[in-house]
Design a protein around this motif. Structure first.
Motif, PDB file in Angstrom:
ATOM      1  N   PRO A   1       0.827  -1.215   0.000  1.00  0.00           N
ATOM      2  CA  PRO A   1       0.000   0.000   0.000  1.00  0.00           C
ATOM      3  C   PRO A   1       0.856   1.258   0.000  1.00  0.00           C
TER       4      PRO A   1
ATOM      5  N   GLU B   1      -2.963   5.624  -0.030  1.00  0.00           N
ATOM      6  CA  GLU B   1      -3.999   4.613   0.211  1.00  0.00           C
ATOM      7  C   GLU B   1      -4.287   4.471   1.700  1.00  0.00           C
ATOM      8  N   ILE B   2      -3.249   4.557   2.510  1.00  0.00           N
ATOM      9  CA  ILE B   2      -3.427   4.469   3.960  1.00  0.00           C
ATOM     10  C   ILE B   2      -4.282   5.640   4.456  1.00  0.00           C
TER      11      ILE B   2
ATOM     12  N   ALA C   1      -7.846   5.146   3.417  1.00  0.00           N
ATOM     13  CA  ALA C   1      -8.520   4.084   4.166  1.00  0.00           C
ATOM     14  C   ALA C   1      -8.971   4.564   5.531  1.00  0.00           C
TER      15      ALA C   1
ATOM     16  N   LEU D   1      -2.760   3.679  10.819  1.00  0.00           N
ATOM     17  CA  LEU D   1      -4.156   3.230  10.734  1.00  0.00           C
ATOM     18  C   LEU D   1      -4.781   3.054  12.114  1.00  0.00           C
TER      19      LEU D   1
ATOM     20  N   THR E   1     -13.149   0.274   5.488  1.00  0.00           N
ATOM     21  CA  THR E   1     -11.962   0.291   4.629  1.00  0.00           C
ATOM     22  C   THR E   1     -10.696   0.241   5.462  1.00  0.00           C
ATOM     23  N   LYS E   2     -10.727   0.929   6.598  1.00  0.00           N
ATOM     24  CA  LYS E   2      -9.559   0.936   7.472  1.00  0.00           C
ATOM     25  C   LYS E   2      -9.262  -0.459   8.006  1.00  0.00           C
TER      26      LYS E   2
ATOM     27  N   GLU F   1      -7.754  -2.546   5.356  1.00  0.00           N
ATOM     28  CA  GLU F   1      -6.375  -2.174   5.097  1.00  0.00           C
ATOM     29  C   GLU F   1      -5.451  -2.686   6.211  1.00  0.00           C
TER      30      GLU F   1
ATOM     31  N   GLN G   1       2.803   2.269   8.668  1.00  0.00           N
ATOM     32  CA  GLN G   1       1.461   2.412   8.102  1.00  0.00           C
ATOM     33  C   GLN G   1       0.405   1.807   9.016  1.00  0.00           C
TER      34      GLN G   1
ATOM     35  N   ARG H   1      -4.884  -6.220   5.478  1.00  0.00           N
ATOM     36  CA  ARG H   1      -3.991  -6.352   4.327  1.00  0.00           C
ATOM     37  C   ARG H   1      -2.530  -6.129   4.739  1.00  0.00           C
ATOM     38  N   VAL H   2      -2.297  -5.095   5.538  1.00  0.00           N
ATOM     39  CA  VAL H   2      -0.936  -4.803   5.988  1.00  0.00           C
ATOM     40  C   VAL H   2      -0.406  -5.952   6.848  1.00  0.00           C
TER      41      VAL H   2
END
Length: 434
Positions: free
Chosen positions: A44, A48-49, A52, A239, A58-59, A62, A235, A65-66
Protein backbone atom coordinates in the motif's frame (compact mmCIF):
# COMPACT_ATOMS: atom_id res chain seq x y z
CA UNK A 1 29.69 -7.97 17.42
CA UNK A 2 26.07 -6.83 17.58
CA UNK A 3 23.23 -9.07 16.49
CA UNK A 4 21.73 -8.08 13.18
CA UNK A 5 18.40 -9.74 13.83
CA UNK A 6 16.59 -10.04 17.13
CA UNK A 7 13.36 -11.65 16.05
CA UNK A 8 12.42 -15.34 15.92
CA UNK A 9 13.58 -17.26 12.90
CA UNK A 10 10.51 -19.42 12.45
CA UNK A 11 6.93 -18.17 12.18
CA UNK A 12 5.29 -20.94 10.21
CA UNK A 13 4.58 -24.61 10.51
CA UNK A 14 7.38 -26.95 9.36
CA UNK A 15 5.41 -28.26 6.39
CA UNK A 16 4.78 -24.71 5.18
CA UNK A 17 8.42 -23.83 5.63
CA UNK A 18 9.67 -26.81 3.64
CA UNK A 19 7.35 -26.09 0.73
CA UNK A 20 8.27 -22.42 0.82
CA UNK A 21 11.96 -23.31 0.91
CA UNK A 22 11.58 -25.33 -2.26
CA UNK A 23 9.80 -22.49 -4.07
CA UNK A 24 12.27 -19.95 -2.71
CA UNK A 25 15.26 -21.99 -3.79
CA UNK A 26 13.94 -22.21 -7.34
CA UNK A 27 13.12 -18.51 -7.39
CA UNK A 28 16.56 -17.60 -6.07
CA UNK A 29 18.28 -19.70 -8.72
CA UNK A 30 16.22 -18.08 -11.48
CA UNK A 31 17.00 -14.61 -10.21
CA UNK A 32 20.69 -15.45 -9.82
CA UNK A 33 20.76 -16.61 -13.42
CA UNK A 34 19.33 -13.29 -14.56
CA UNK A 35 15.81 -14.59 -15.17
CA UNK A 36 12.55 -12.99 -14.08
CA UNK A 37 11.76 -12.85 -10.36
CA UNK A 38 8.37 -13.55 -8.82
CA UNK A 39 6.02 -10.58 -8.84
CA UNK A 40 6.43 -8.28 -5.85
CA UNK A 41 3.39 -7.98 -3.54
CA UNK A 42 1.21 -4.94 -3.98
CA UNK A 43 2.35 -2.84 -1.03
CA UNK A 44 0.00 0.00 0.00
CA UNK A 45 1.04 3.59 -0.63
CA UNK A 46 0.74 6.27 2.04
CA UNK A 47 -2.06 7.89 0.06
CA UNK A 48 -4.00 4.61 0.21
CA UNK A 49 -3.43 4.47 3.96
CA UNK A 50 -4.72 8.02 4.43
CA UNK A 51 -7.72 7.29 2.24
CA UNK A 52 -8.52 4.08 4.17
CA UNK A 53 -8.62 6.00 7.43
CA UNK A 54 -11.67 7.92 6.22
CA UNK A 55 -13.89 4.85 6.48
CA UNK A 56 -13.93 2.31 9.33
CA UNK A 57 -14.65 -0.69 7.11
CA UNK A 58 -11.96 0.29 4.63
CA UNK A 59 -9.56 0.94 7.47
CA UNK A 60 -10.08 -2.52 8.96
CA UNK A 61 -9.61 -4.12 5.56
CA UNK A 62 -6.38 -2.17 5.10
CA UNK A 63 -5.17 -3.21 8.57
CA UNK A 64 -5.76 -6.86 7.64
CA UNK A 65 -3.99 -6.35 4.33
CA UNK A 66 -0.94 -4.80 5.99
CA UNK A 67 -0.85 -7.59 8.60
CA UNK A 68 -0.96 -10.20 5.84
CA UNK A 69 1.90 -8.51 4.01
CA UNK A 70 3.97 -8.46 7.21
CA UNK A 71 3.32 -12.18 7.71
CA UNK A 72 4.32 -12.90 4.13
CA UNK A 73 7.56 -10.97 4.52
CA UNK A 74 8.40 -12.85 7.70
CA UNK A 75 7.60 -16.21 6.13
CA UNK A 76 9.76 -15.48 3.09
CA UNK A 77 12.67 -14.36 5.27
CA UNK A 78 12.35 -17.36 7.59
CA UNK A 79 12.16 -19.78 4.67
CA UNK A 80 15.32 -18.25 3.20
CA UNK A 81 17.11 -18.53 6.56
CA UNK A 82 16.11 -22.18 6.88
CA UNK A 83 17.22 -22.89 3.32
CA UNK A 84 20.59 -21.32 4.20
CA UNK A 85 20.93 -23.52 7.30
CA UNK A 86 20.07 -26.62 5.29
CA UNK A 87 22.63 -25.71 2.62
CA UNK A 88 25.26 -25.22 5.31
CA UNK A 89 24.56 -28.68 6.74
CA UNK A 90 24.68 -30.23 3.26
CA UNK A 91 28.20 -28.79 2.94
CA UNK A 92 29.21 -30.15 6.35
CA UNK A 93 27.99 -33.63 5.40
CA UNK A 94 29.89 -33.46 2.10
CA UNK A 95 33.06 -32.44 3.95
CA UNK A 96 32.54 -35.33 6.40
CA UNK A 97 32.34 -37.77 3.50
CA UNK A 98 35.35 -36.21 1.77
CA UNK A 99 37.44 -36.45 4.93
CA UNK A 100 36.52 -40.10 5.47
CA UNK A 101 37.48 -40.84 1.87
CA UNK A 102 40.79 -39.04 2.33
CA UNK A 103 41.53 -41.09 5.45
CA UNK A 104 40.71 -44.29 3.56
CA UNK A 105 43.03 -43.20 0.75
CA UNK A 106 45.86 -42.57 3.23
CA UNK A 107 45.28 -45.91 4.98
CA UNK A 108 45.26 -47.89 1.72
CA UNK A 109 48.35 -46.09 0.44
CA UNK A 110 50.22 -46.94 3.66
CA UNK A 111 49.09 -50.56 3.47
CA UNK A 112 50.15 -50.72 -0.19
CA UNK A 113 53.61 -49.39 0.72
CA UNK A 114 53.95 -51.99 3.44
CA UNK A 115 52.76 -54.74 1.07
CA UNK A 116 55.28 -53.57 -1.55
CA UNK A 117 58.07 -53.97 1.00
CA UNK A 118 56.89 -57.49 1.90
CA UNK A 119 56.61 -58.43 -1.80
CA UNK A 120 60.13 -57.18 -2.43
CA UNK A 121 61.53 -59.33 0.41
CA UNK A 122 59.65 -62.37 -0.90
CA UNK A 123 61.04 -61.69 -4.36
CA UNK A 124 64.61 -61.59 -3.00
CA UNK A 125 64.12 -64.87 -1.11
CA UNK A 126 62.75 -66.56 -4.22
CA UNK A 127 65.70 -65.28 -6.22
CA UNK A 128 68.26 -66.61 -3.76
CA UNK A 129 66.66 -70.06 -3.74
CA UNK A 130 66.49 -70.08 -7.53
CA UNK A 131 70.20 -69.28 -7.69
CA UNK A 132 70.97 -72.09 -5.26
CA UNK A 133 68.93 -74.56 -7.33
CA UNK A 134 70.70 -73.49 -10.50
CA UNK A 135 74.09 -74.09 -8.86
CA UNK A 136 73.00 -77.52 -7.60
CA UNK A 137 71.60 -78.48 -11.01
CA UNK A 138 74.94 -77.50 -12.54
CA UNK A 139 76.63 -80.44 -10.72
CA UNK A 140 74.49 -82.86 -12.78
CA UNK A 141 73.57 -85.11 -9.86
CA UNK A 142 71.90 -87.69 -12.14
CA UNK A 143 75.12 -88.32 -14.13
CA UNK A 144 77.19 -88.61 -10.97
CA UNK A 145 74.66 -91.13 -9.61
CA UNK A 146 75.15 -93.46 -12.67
CA UNK A 147 78.94 -93.65 -12.17
CA UNK A 148 78.96 -93.33 -8.42
CA UNK A 149 79.70 -96.93 -7.51
CA UNK A 150 80.25 -97.25 -3.76
CA UNK A 151 79.42 -93.54 -3.20
CA UNK A 152 75.85 -93.79 -4.57
CA UNK A 153 74.29 -93.47 -1.13
CA UNK A 154 75.87 -90.04 -0.57
CA UNK A 155 74.74 -88.80 -3.96
CA UNK A 156 71.19 -89.97 -3.29
CA UNK A 157 71.21 -87.91 -0.11
CA UNK A 158 72.33 -84.89 -2.13
CA UNK A 159 69.53 -85.49 -4.60
CA UNK A 160 66.98 -85.67 -1.80
CA UNK A 161 68.22 -82.40 -0.38
CA UNK A 162 67.99 -80.77 -3.80
CA UNK A 163 64.42 -82.00 -4.11
CA UNK A 164 63.50 -80.47 -0.76
CA UNK A 165 65.15 -77.21 -1.74
CA UNK A 166 63.08 -77.28 -4.91
CA UNK A 167 59.85 -77.76 -2.96
CA UNK A 168 60.81 -74.93 -0.63
CA UNK A 169 61.62 -72.74 -3.61
CA UNK A 170 58.18 -73.45 -5.09
CA UNK A 171 56.53 -72.46 -1.80
CA UNK A 172 58.59 -69.27 -1.60
CA UNK A 173 57.75 -68.45 -5.22
CA UNK A 174 54.01 -68.89 -4.57
CA UNK A 175 54.26 -66.67 -1.49
CA UNK A 176 56.17 -64.05 -3.44
CA UNK A 177 53.48 -64.11 -6.14
CA UNK A 178 50.72 -63.81 -3.53
CA UNK A 179 52.53 -60.92 -1.82
CA UNK A 180 52.88 -59.10 -5.13
CA UNK A 181 49.18 -59.64 -5.93
CA UNK A 182 48.24 -58.27 -2.50
CA UNK A 183 50.42 -55.18 -3.00
CA UNK A 184 48.99 -54.58 -6.50
CA UNK A 185 45.41 -54.99 -5.23
CA UNK A 186 46.01 -52.51 -2.40
CA UNK A 187 47.61 -50.05 -4.81
CA UNK A 188 44.55 -50.34 -7.07
CA UNK A 189 42.21 -49.79 -4.11
CA UNK A 190 44.27 -46.76 -3.08
CA UNK A 191 43.91 -45.35 -6.60
CA UNK A 192 40.14 -45.90 -6.46
CA UNK A 193 40.03 -44.20 -3.05
CA UNK A 194 41.98 -41.26 -4.43
CA UNK A 195 39.47 -40.90 -7.27
CA UNK A 196 36.58 -41.07 -4.79
CA UNK A 197 38.22 -38.49 -2.55
CA UNK A 198 38.67 -36.21 -5.57
CA UNK A 199 35.01 -36.65 -6.52
CA UNK A 200 33.87 -35.84 -3.00
CA UNK A 201 36.19 -32.83 -2.84
CA UNK A 202 34.51 -31.48 -5.97
CA UNK A 203 31.10 -32.18 -4.44
CA UNK A 204 32.12 -30.37 -1.24
CA UNK A 205 33.14 -27.34 -3.30
CA UNK A 206 29.78 -27.43 -5.08
CA UNK A 207 28.01 -27.58 -1.73
CA UNK A 208 30.14 -24.67 -0.50
CA UNK A 209 29.05 -22.59 -3.49
CA UNK A 210 25.42 -23.52 -2.87
CA UNK A 211 25.75 -22.59 0.81
CA UNK A 212 27.26 -19.24 -0.15
CA UNK A 213 24.41 -18.55 -2.57
CA UNK A 214 21.80 -19.60 0.01
CA UNK A 215 23.38 -17.34 2.64
CA UNK A 216 23.34 -14.43 0.20
CA UNK A 217 19.70 -15.14 -0.60
CA UNK A 218 18.83 -15.26 3.11
CA UNK A 219 20.60 -11.98 3.80
CA UNK A 220 18.84 -10.39 0.84
CA UNK A 221 15.45 -11.67 2.04
CA UNK A 222 16.12 -10.32 5.53
CA UNK A 223 17.15 -6.95 4.13
CA UNK A 224 13.91 -6.77 2.13
CA UNK A 225 11.95 -7.79 5.21
CA UNK A 226 13.57 -5.10 7.35
CA UNK A 227 13.07 -2.41 4.75
CA UNK A 228 9.49 -3.25 3.83
CA UNK A 229 8.31 -4.17 7.31
CA UNK A 230 9.56 -0.86 8.75
CA UNK A 231 7.25 1.03 6.43
CA UNK A 232 4.39 -1.42 6.92
CA UNK A 233 4.63 -1.09 10.71
CA UNK A 234 4.54 2.69 10.32
CA UNK A 235 1.46 2.41 8.10
CA UNK A 236 -0.18 0.01 10.54
CA UNK A 237 0.52 2.44 13.38
CA UNK A 238 -1.00 5.26 11.36
CA UNK A 239 -4.16 3.23 10.73
CA UNK A 240 -4.49 2.35 14.42
CA UNK A 241 -3.25 5.63 15.91
CA UNK A 242 -0.38 3.93 17.75
CA UNK A 243 3.39 3.80 17.12
CA UNK A 244 5.39 1.65 14.75
CA UNK A 245 7.46 0.23 17.60
CA UNK A 246 4.35 -0.73 19.55
CA UNK A 247 2.90 -2.46 16.50
CA UNK A 248 6.17 -4.29 15.90
CA UNK A 249 6.27 -5.55 19.50
CA UNK A 250 2.62 -6.58 19.34
CA UNK A 251 2.98 -8.53 16.08
CA UNK A 252 6.21 -10.18 17.21
CA UNK A 253 4.69 -11.04 20.59
CA UNK A 254 1.75 -12.72 18.89
CA UNK A 255 4.13 -14.59 16.60
CA UNK A 256 6.21 -15.71 19.57
CA UNK A 257 3.08 -17.00 21.33
CA UNK A 258 2.02 -18.87 18.21
CA UNK A 259 5.51 -20.29 17.90
CA UNK A 260 5.50 -21.45 21.52
CA UNK A 261 2.10 -23.08 21.00
CA UNK A 262 3.36 -24.87 17.89
CA UNK A 263 6.42 -26.06 19.79
CA UNK A 264 4.21 -27.35 22.61
CA UNK A 265 2.14 -29.31 20.09
CA UNK A 266 5.32 -30.79 18.60
CA UNK A 267 6.59 -31.74 22.05
CA UNK A 268 3.27 -33.38 22.92
CA UNK A 269 3.35 -35.32 19.65
CA UNK A 270 6.90 -36.49 20.37
CA UNK A 271 5.92 -37.55 23.88
CA UNK A 272 2.91 -39.46 22.50
CA UNK A 273 5.11 -41.22 19.95
CA UNK A 274 7.52 -42.20 22.71
CA UNK A 275 4.72 -43.60 24.87
CA UNK A 276 3.55 -45.73 21.95
CA UNK A 277 7.09 -47.01 21.36
CA UNK A 278 7.60 -47.98 25.00
CA UNK A 279 4.35 -48.57 26.89
CA UNK A 280 4.37 -49.71 30.54
CA UNK A 281 4.95 -53.44 30.71
CA UNK A 282 6.12 -53.58 27.12
CA UNK A 283 9.77 -53.27 26.05
CA UNK A 284 10.75 -50.48 23.71
CA UNK A 285 10.81 -51.42 20.05
CA UNK A 286 14.34 -51.98 18.74
CA UNK A 287 15.61 -49.34 16.34
CA UNK A 288 18.07 -49.72 13.50
CA UNK A 289 21.67 -48.74 14.11
CA UNK A 290 22.54 -45.23 12.96
CA UNK A 291 24.56 -44.64 9.83
CA UNK A 292 28.24 -44.06 10.58
CA UNK A 293 28.41 -40.81 8.67
CA UNK A 294 26.28 -37.79 7.99
CA UNK A 295 25.05 -38.75 4.53
CA UNK A 296 22.30 -41.09 3.44
CA UNK A 297 18.89 -41.45 5.05
CA UNK A 298 18.88 -43.70 8.10
CA UNK A 299 16.18 -43.74 10.78
CA UNK A 300 17.64 -42.81 14.13
CA UNK A 301 16.88 -44.83 17.27
CA UNK A 302 13.87 -43.64 19.23
CA UNK A 303 14.54 -41.53 22.34
CA UNK A 304 14.78 -43.39 25.62
CA UNK A 305 11.51 -43.01 27.58
CA UNK A 306 13.45 -42.73 30.86
CA UNK A 307 16.74 -41.01 30.03
CA UNK A 308 19.53 -40.90 32.60
CA UNK A 309 19.98 -37.53 34.32
CA UNK A 310 22.72 -35.30 32.93
CA UNK A 311 26.16 -35.11 34.47
CA UNK A 312 26.06 -31.63 35.99
CA UNK A 313 29.83 -31.15 35.98
CA UNK A 314 30.22 -31.96 32.29
CA UNK A 315 27.14 -29.91 31.42
CA UNK A 316 28.44 -26.79 33.13
CA UNK A 317 31.88 -27.24 31.59
CA UNK A 318 30.38 -27.42 28.09
CA UNK A 319 28.08 -24.45 28.69
CA UNK A 320 30.92 -22.40 30.21
CA UNK A 321 33.08 -23.04 27.14
CA UNK A 322 30.25 -22.12 24.75
CA UNK A 323 29.40 -18.98 26.73
CA UNK A 324 32.98 -17.76 26.30
CA UNK A 325 32.32 -17.60 22.55
CA UNK A 326 29.29 -15.28 22.80
CA UNK A 327 29.50 -12.52 20.24
CA UNK A 328 32.02 -14.32 18.02
CA UNK A 329 31.05 -14.53 14.33
CA UNK A 330 29.38 -17.37 12.50
CA UNK A 331 31.51 -18.80 9.69
CA UNK A 332 30.52 -21.95 7.84
CA UNK A 333 32.90 -24.68 8.95
CA UNK A 334 34.02 -22.61 11.94
CA UNK A 335 35.29 -24.69 14.86
CA UNK A 336 37.24 -22.08 16.79
CA UNK A 337 39.13 -20.49 18.17
CA UNK A 338 37.18 -17.34 17.29
CA UNK A 339 34.74 -18.34 14.50
CA UNK A 340 31.99 -20.95 14.74
CA UNK A 341 29.09 -22.65 13.08
CA UNK A 342 26.37 -24.55 14.93
CA UNK A 343 27.89 -28.03 15.10
CA UNK A 344 31.43 -26.67 15.37
CA UNK A 345 30.42 -24.90 18.59
CA UNK A 346 28.63 -27.88 20.14
CA UNK A 347 31.46 -30.27 19.17
CA UNK A 348 34.10 -28.01 20.73
CA UNK A 349 32.00 -27.32 23.85
CA UNK A 350 31.59 -30.99 24.68
CA UNK A 351 35.17 -31.77 23.66
CA UNK A 352 36.17 -29.26 26.34
CA UNK A 353 34.08 -31.33 28.77
CA UNK A 354 35.88 -34.48 27.59
CA UNK A 355 32.96 -35.90 25.57
CA UNK A 356 33.02 -36.79 21.87
CA UNK A 357 29.59 -36.17 20.36
CA UNK A 358 30.33 -36.92 16.70
CA UNK A 359 31.80 -35.10 13.75
CA UNK A 360 31.37 -31.51 12.59
CA UNK A 361 27.76 -32.08 11.48
CA UNK A 362 24.40 -31.68 13.22
CA UNK A 363 23.11 -34.84 11.54
CA UNK A 364 26.14 -36.88 12.52
CA UNK A 365 26.05 -35.60 16.10
CA UNK A 366 22.44 -36.67 16.54
CA UNK A 367 23.05 -40.08 14.95
CA UNK A 368 26.19 -40.61 17.01
CA UNK A 369 24.45 -39.81 20.29
CA UNK A 370 21.27 -41.67 19.37
CA UNK A 371 23.41 -44.68 18.46
CA UNK A 372 24.73 -44.65 22.03
CA UNK A 373 21.20 -44.61 23.39
CA UNK A 374 21.46 -40.93 24.38
CA UNK A 375 18.50 -39.53 22.40
CA UNK A 376 15.85 -38.03 24.69
CA UNK A 377 12.34 -36.75 24.03
CA UNK A 378 12.27 -33.02 23.34
CA UNK A 379 9.66 -32.75 26.09
CA UNK A 380 12.24 -34.01 28.61
CA UNK A 381 15.16 -31.82 27.52
CA UNK A 382 17.27 -30.51 30.39
CA UNK A 383 20.08 -28.01 30.74
CA UNK A 384 23.07 -29.12 28.68
CA UNK A 385 21.10 -31.29 26.25
CA UNK A 386 21.46 -30.69 22.53
CA UNK A 387 18.42 -29.64 20.50
CA UNK A 388 18.23 -30.47 16.79
CA UNK A 389 16.16 -28.87 14.03
CA UNK A 390 15.15 -30.90 10.97
CA UNK A 391 13.59 -34.34 10.86
CA UNK A 392 13.55 -37.77 9.32
CA UNK A 393 17.02 -38.55 10.60
CA UNK A 394 18.58 -35.48 8.95
CA UNK A 395 19.18 -32.29 10.92
CA UNK A 396 20.36 -28.88 9.76
CA UNK A 397 20.91 -27.09 13.08
CA UNK A 398 21.99 -27.93 16.64
CA UNK A 399 22.11 -25.80 19.79
CA UNK A 400 22.90 -26.17 23.49
CA UNK A 401 19.80 -26.03 25.69
CA UNK A 402 20.26 -23.78 28.72
CA UNK A 403 16.90 -24.48 30.35
CA UNK A 404 13.97 -22.14 30.77
CA UNK A 405 13.27 -22.07 27.05
CA UNK A 406 16.71 -20.58 26.27
CA UNK A 407 19.47 -21.88 23.99
CA UNK A 408 23.07 -21.03 23.21
CA UNK A 409 23.82 -21.30 19.50
CA UNK A 410 25.86 -20.24 16.50
CA UNK A 411 22.83 -19.52 14.29
CA UNK A 412 23.81 -18.38 10.79
CA UNK A 413 25.88 -16.00 8.75
CA UNK A 414 25.46 -12.42 9.92
CA UNK A 415 24.38 -13.41 13.43
CA UNK A 416 27.09 -14.16 16.01
CA UNK A 417 27.09 -16.78 18.74
CA UNK A 418 24.23 -15.84 21.01
CA UNK A 419 21.94 -16.81 23.84
CA UNK A 420 18.38 -16.87 22.54
CA UNK A 421 14.98 -18.36 23.12
CA UNK A 422 14.01 -21.63 21.42
CA UNK A 423 12.82 -20.70 17.96
CA UNK A 424 10.72 -22.87 15.67
CA UNK A 425 10.14 -26.44 16.72
CA UNK A 426 13.19 -28.57 17.52
CA UNK A 427 12.64 -32.04 16.10
CA UNK A 428 14.93 -34.02 18.40
CA UNK A 429 17.13 -33.86 21.47
CA UNK A 430 20.07 -35.80 22.87
CA UNK A 431 21.91 -35.89 26.19
CA UNK A 432 25.70 -36.16 25.70
CA UNK A 433 26.24 -36.51 29.46
CA UNK A 434 23.53 -39.14 30.04
Amino acid sequence: MAEQRTRPVSRVKPATVFSTVAVGAVTASVVAAGGPAMAEPDYPSWSEIEHAKQNEQTKQAEIARVAELLTGLQQAADAAVQASMMADEAWRIAVDERDRAAERERTLARQADEADAVAEISKIRAGLLAAHLAKTAGNDLATELVFAGDDAQGLLQQLGMASKVGEQANTVYEQASADRNTADALREQAADAAAERSRLATLAQTRADEARAAADAANAALAVQEQKSAELYAQLASLKDTTAELERRRVEGQAHEAEAAAAAVAVAAAAAATSVTAQPGRPAQPAPAPAPGGGGPAPAPAPAPDPAPPNAGAVEAAIWFASQQLGEPYVLGGAGPDVWDCSGLTKAAYAYAGIHIGTHSATNQYRTLAGRGLAVPVSQAQRGDLLFWGGGGDYYHVALYLGGGRILEAPREGVPVREYFIWGSPAAAARPTG
